[in-house]
Motif scaffolding. Structure first.
Motif, PDB file in Angstrom:
ATOM      1  N   PRO A   3       0.812  -1.231   0.000  1.00  0.00           N
ATOM      2  CA  PRO A   3       0.000   0.000   0.000  1.00  0.00           C
ATOM      3  C   PRO A   3       0.842   1.277   0.000  1.00  0.00           C
ATOM      4  CG  PRO A   3      -0.899  -1.584   1.551  1.00  0.00           C
ATOM      5  CD  PRO A   3       0.395  -2.155   1.059  1.00  0.00           C
ATOM      6  N   ASP A   4       2.010   1.219   0.648  1.00  0.00           N
ATOM      7  CA  ASP A   4       2.888   2.400   0.649  1.00  0.00           C
ATOM      8  C   ASP A   4       3.379   2.733  -0.753  1.00  0.00           C
ATOM      9  OD1 ASP A   4       2.627   2.682   3.368  1.00  0.00           O
ATOM     10  OD2 ASP A   4       4.425   1.486   3.810  1.00  0.00           O
ATOM     11  N   MET A   5       3.710   1.708  -1.529  1.00  0.00           N
ATOM     12  CA  MET A   5       4.152   1.935  -2.911  1.00  0.00           C
ATOM     13  C   MET A   5       3.024   2.513  -3.757  1.00  0.00           C
ATOM     14  SD  MET A   5       6.361  -1.380  -3.888  1.00  0.00           S
ATOM     15  CE  MET A   5       7.830  -1.859  -3.015  1.00  0.00           C
ATOM     16  N   ALA A   6       1.817   1.965  -3.571  1.00  0.00           N
ATOM     17  CA  ALA A   6       0.659   2.466  -4.327  1.00  0.00           C
ATOM     18  C   ALA A   6       0.378   3.921  -3.981  1.00  0.00           C
ATOM     19  CB  ALA A   6      -0.559   1.599  -4.045  1.00  0.00           C
ATOM     20  N   VAL A   7       0.477   4.246  -2.717  1.00  0.00           N
ATOM     21  CA  VAL A   7       0.245   5.631  -2.291  1.00  0.00           C
ATOM     22  C   VAL A   7       1.319   6.543  -2.869  1.00  0.00           C
ATOM     23  CG1 VAL A   7       0.258   7.157  -0.278  1.00  0.00           C
ATOM     24  CG2 VAL A   7      -1.044   5.029  -0.220  1.00  0.00           C
ATOM     25  N   GLN A   8       2.563   6.092  -2.907  1.00  0.00           N
ATOM     26  CA  GLN A   8       3.641   6.909  -3.454  1.00  0.00           C
ATOM     27  C   GLN A   8       3.444   7.156  -4.950  1.00  0.00           C
ATOM     28  OE1 GLN A   8       5.994   8.487  -1.750  1.00  0.00           O
ATOM     29  NE2 GLN A   8       6.679   9.429  -3.659  1.00  0.00           N
ATOM     30  N   VAL A   9       3.065   6.128  -5.689  1.00  0.00           N
ATOM     31  CA  VAL A   9       2.803   6.294  -7.129  1.00  0.00           C
ATOM     32  C   VAL A   9       1.647   7.261  -7.333  1.00  0.00           C
ATOM     33  CG1 VAL A   9       1.968   5.093  -9.189  1.00  0.00           C
ATOM     34  CG2 VAL A   9       3.750   4.055  -7.795  1.00  0.00           C
ATOM     35  N   TRP A  10       0.597   7.115  -6.541  1.00  0.00           N
ATOM     36  CA  TRP A  10      -0.575   8.004  -6.638  1.00  0.00           C
ATOM     37  C   TRP A  10      -0.181   9.438  -6.280  1.00  0.00           C
ATOM     38  CZ3 TRP A  10      -5.257   7.696  -8.668  1.00  0.00           C
ATOM     39  CH2 TRP A  10      -6.195   8.633  -8.310  1.00  0.00           C
ATOM     40  N   ARG A  11       0.607   9.609  -5.230  1.00  0.00           N
ATOM     41  CA  ARG A  11       1.029  10.937  -4.791  1.00  0.00           C
ATOM     42  C   ARG A  11       1.862  11.614  -5.877  1.00  0.00           C
ATOM     43  NH1 ARG A  11       4.161   9.983  -0.167  1.00  0.00           N
ATOM     44  NH2 ARG A  11       2.210   9.685   0.947  1.00  0.00           N
ATOM     45  N   ASP A  12       2.780  10.872  -6.483  1.00  0.00           N
ATOM     46  CA  ASP A  12       3.609  11.446  -7.547  1.00  0.00           C
ATOM     47  C   ASP A  12       2.762  11.874  -8.743  1.00  0.00           C
ATOM     48  OD1 ASP A  12       5.848  11.032  -6.000  1.00  0.00           O
ATOM     49  OD2 ASP A  12       6.442   9.185  -7.050  1.00  0.00           O
ATOM     50  N   ALA A  13       1.787  11.056  -9.100  1.00  0.00           N
ATOM     51  CA  ALA A  13       0.911  11.383 -10.229  1.00  0.00           C
ATOM     52  C   ALA A  13       0.065  12.625  -9.921  1.00  0.00           C
ATOM     53  CB  ALA A  13       0.013  10.202 -10.570  1.00  0.00           C
ATOM     54  N   MET A  14      -0.486  12.706  -8.732  1.00  0.00           N
ATOM     55  CA  MET A  14      -1.303  13.863  -8.365  1.00  0.00           C
ATOM     56  C   MET A  14      -0.460  15.137  -8.296  1.00  0.00           C
ATOM     57  SD  MET A  14      -4.446  13.117  -8.125  1.00  0.00           S
ATOM     58  CE  MET A  14      -4.271  11.952  -9.459  1.00  0.00           C
ATOM     59  N   TRP A  15       0.768  15.012  -7.780  1.00  0.00           N
ATOM     60  CA  TRP A  15       1.644  16.180  -7.723  1.00  0.00           C
ATOM     61  C   TRP A  15       1.978  16.668  -9.131  1.00  0.00           C
ATOM     62  CZ3 TRP A  15       2.828  20.031  -4.923  1.00  0.00           C
ATOM     63  CH2 TRP A  15       3.960  20.770  -5.184  1.00  0.00           C
ATOM     64  N   LEU A  16       2.212  15.743 -10.041  1.00  0.00           N
ATOM     65  CA  LEU A  16       2.498  16.115 -11.427  1.00  0.00           C
ATOM     66  C   LEU A  16       1.304  16.828 -12.054  1.00  0.00           C
ATOM     67  CD1 LEU A  16       4.451  16.009 -13.834  1.00  0.00           C
ATOM     68  CD2 LEU A  16       3.439  13.800 -14.418  1.00  0.00           C
ATOM     69  N   ILE A  17       0.107  16.324 -11.802  1.00  0.00           N
ATOM     70  CA  ILE A  17      -1.102  16.967 -12.343  1.00  0.00           C
ATOM     71  C   ILE A  17      -1.258  18.374 -11.793  1.00  0.00           C
ATOM     72  CG2 ILE A  17      -3.618  16.878 -12.317  1.00  0.00           C
ATOM     73  CD1 ILE A  17      -3.343  13.804 -12.466  1.00  0.00           C
ATOM     74  N   VAL A  18      -1.079  18.536 -10.497  1.00  0.00           N
ATOM     75  CA  VAL A  18      -1.195  19.865  -9.884  1.00  0.00           C
ATOM     76  C   VAL A  18      -0.157  20.815 -10.474  1.00  0.00           C
ATOM     77  CG1 VAL A  18      -0.866  21.131  -7.718  1.00  0.00           C
ATOM     78  CG2 VAL A  18      -2.257  19.058  -7.757  1.00  0.00           C
ATOM     79  N   LEU A  19       1.055  20.340 -10.644  1.00  0.00           N
ATOM     80  CA  LEU A  19       2.118  21.169 -11.208  1.00  0.00           C
ATOM     81  C   LEU A  19       1.793  21.609 -12.634  1.00  0.00           C
ATOM     82  CD1 LEU A  19       5.017  22.309 -10.865  1.00  0.00           C
ATOM     83  CD2 LEU A  19       5.803  20.172 -11.890  1.00  0.00           C
ATOM     84  N   LEU A  20       1.340  20.677 -13.455  1.00  0.00           N
ATOM     85  CA  LEU A  20       1.045  20.989 -14.854  1.00  0.00           C
ATOM     86  C   LEU A  20      -0.129  21.962 -14.963  1.00  0.00           C
ATOM     87  CD1 LEU A  20       1.441  17.465 -16.495  1.00  0.00           C
ATOM     88  CD2 LEU A  20       3.139  19.269 -16.274  1.00  0.00           C
TER      89      LEU A  20
END
Length: 89
Positions: A3-20
């Motif tokens: 679950p920690d890996m899944a959360v990290q992948v999700w967090r990175d994707a959401m951060w990228l979306i917010v940045l873009l």
């Protein structure tokens, strides 16, 4: 995948979306604020007056930052693809 890996992948994707989205939308918001202030000062209550400058600002930002945005998306995708063995095993 833990679950920690899944959360990290999700967090990175959401951060990228917010940045873009921030890179594209923030200049448009600033232009809209300037035009709204001008409209309030001159008492022009035309809704379509601010549409074209905001649209042009958004398009110009996409043109200017497009290569950088695409590079960031491709880097994220490459990171996801290269981390598949780690995520699965």
């Amino acid at each position: 995948m833990t679950p920690d890996m899944a959360v990290q992948v999700w967090r990175d994707a959401m951060w990228l979306i917010v940045l873009l989205v921030t890179v594209i939308v923030t200049p448009s918001l600033v232009v809209g604020l300037i035009i709204s202030t001008f409209q309030a000062a001159t008492q022009i209550n035309e809704q379509t007056l601010s549409f074209l400058p905001r649209l042009l600002t958004t398009l110009i930002m996409i043109i200017i930052t497009g290569p950088w945005l695409l590079r960031r998306i491709l880097e994220h995708f490459e990171q996801l693809v290269t981390s598949i063995p780690v995520l699965l095993g």
